[in-house]
Design a protein around this motif. Structure first.
Motif, short mmCIF file in Angstrom:
data_model
loop_
_atom_site.label_atom_id
_atom_site.label_comp_id
_atom_site.label_asym_id
_atom_site.label_seq_id
_atom_site.Cartn_x
_atom_site.Cartn_y
_atom_site.Cartn_z
N SER A 1 -13.14 0.49 -2.22
CA SER A 1 -13.63 1.82 -1.68
C SER A 1 -15.19 1.92 -2.25
O SER A 1 -15.73 1.40 -3.12
CB SER A 1 -13.00 2.89 -2.57
N THR B 1 -8.13 -1.74 -5.78
CA THR B 1 -8.84 -0.60 -4.86
C THR B 1 -10.14 -1.00 -4.39
O THR B 1 -11.07 -1.41 -5.04
CB THR B 1 -8.98 0.60 -5.68
N SER C 1 -4.13 -11.31 8.46
CA SER C 1 -5.16 -10.10 8.27
C SER C 1 -6.02 -10.60 6.85
O SER C 1 -7.11 -10.12 6.78
CB SER C 1 -4.36 -9.22 7.77
N ALA D 1 0.91 -1.19 0.00
CA ALA D 1 -0.08 0.17 -0.06
C ALA D 1 0.85 1.11 0.20
O ALA D 1 2.08 1.25 0.50
CB ALA D 1 -0.91 0.19 1.25
N LYS E 1 3.68 2.26 2.62
CA LYS E 1 3.92 1.11 3.41
C LYS E 1 4.66 0.12 2.94
O LYS E 1 5.18 0.14 1.81
CB LYS E 1 2.53 0.28 3.87
N ARG F 1 -11.93 -5.34 1.98
CA ARG F 1 -12.16 -4.40 2.87
C ARG F 1 -11.22 -3.26 2.53
O ARG F 1 -10.19 -3.49 1.69
CB ARG F 1 -11.48 -4.66 4.30
N PRO F 2 -11.37 -1.85 2.84
CA PRO F 2 -10.68 -0.75 2.11
C PRO F 2 -9.11 -1.01 2.61
O PRO F 2 -8.36 -0.56 2.07
CB PRO F 2 -11.19 0.34 3.16
N GLU F 3 -8.78 -1.54 3.92
CA GLU F 3 -7.44 -1.93 4.05
C GLU F 3 -6.69 -2.81 3.20
O GLU F 3 -5.38 -3.00 3.28
CB GLU F 3 -7.38 -2.32 5.63
N ASP F 4 -7.63 -3.58 2.20
CA ASP F 4 -6.81 -4.45 1.23
C ASP F 4 -6.41 -3.76 0.18
O ASP F 4 -5.74 -4.40 -0.80
CB ASP F 4 -7.80 -5.46 0.98
N THR F 5 -6.50 -2.23 0.02
CA THR F 5 -6.27 -1.77 -1.07
C THR F 5 -4.49 -1.66 -1.15
O THR F 5 -4.08 -1.14 -0.02
CB THR F 5 -6.88 -0.15 -0.97
#
Length: 120
Positions: free
Chosen positions: A119, A117, A60, A40, A43, A84-88
């Motif tokens: 979202s 993405t 995760s 990401a 990161k 999930r958004p955090e998988d973007t």
């Protein structure tokens, strides 16, 4: 010389699904450990899943992602559900002959990546 080509990324809403593909060109994937990593923005690259004799998943993504391989098509897949958004992230597949784990330095061959993405 093995070349890896990813595809299947895109934009989905939270709760949606995508299937990523990693095709091996120039060599058979059979003797390789294949892993999926993601990175990401801002990161570090992190391991998501790998497949050799057995399969492994990062905490995760457990129970949401499934890795599989089709020997006839020389392809490894990553089925991603309940995104999930955090998988973007940008998702990469990688291959190694003598390493299994989630350290990027253990892998010798990398694809160019495919963007995912999540979202609303």
């Amino acid at each position: 010389q093995l070349q890896l080509v990813e595809s299947g990324g895109g934009e989905v809403q939270p709760g949606g699904s995508l299937t990523l593909s990693c095709v091996g060109n120039g060599d058979s994937l059979d003797p390789y450990i294949i892993a999926w990593f993601r990175q990401a923005p801002g990161k570090e690259r992190e391991g998501v899943s790998n497949i050799g004799i057995s399969k492994a998943y990062a905490d995760s993504v457990k129970d949401r992602f499934t890795i599989s391989r089709d020997y006839a098509k020389n392809t490894v897949y990553l089925q991603m559900n309940n995104l999930r958004p955090e998988d973007t992230a940008d998702y990469y597949c990688a291959a190694a002959r003598n390493y299994i784990g989630f350290s990027p330095s253990g892998y010798n061959y990398w694809g160019q990546g495919t963007q995912v993405t999540v979202s609303s």
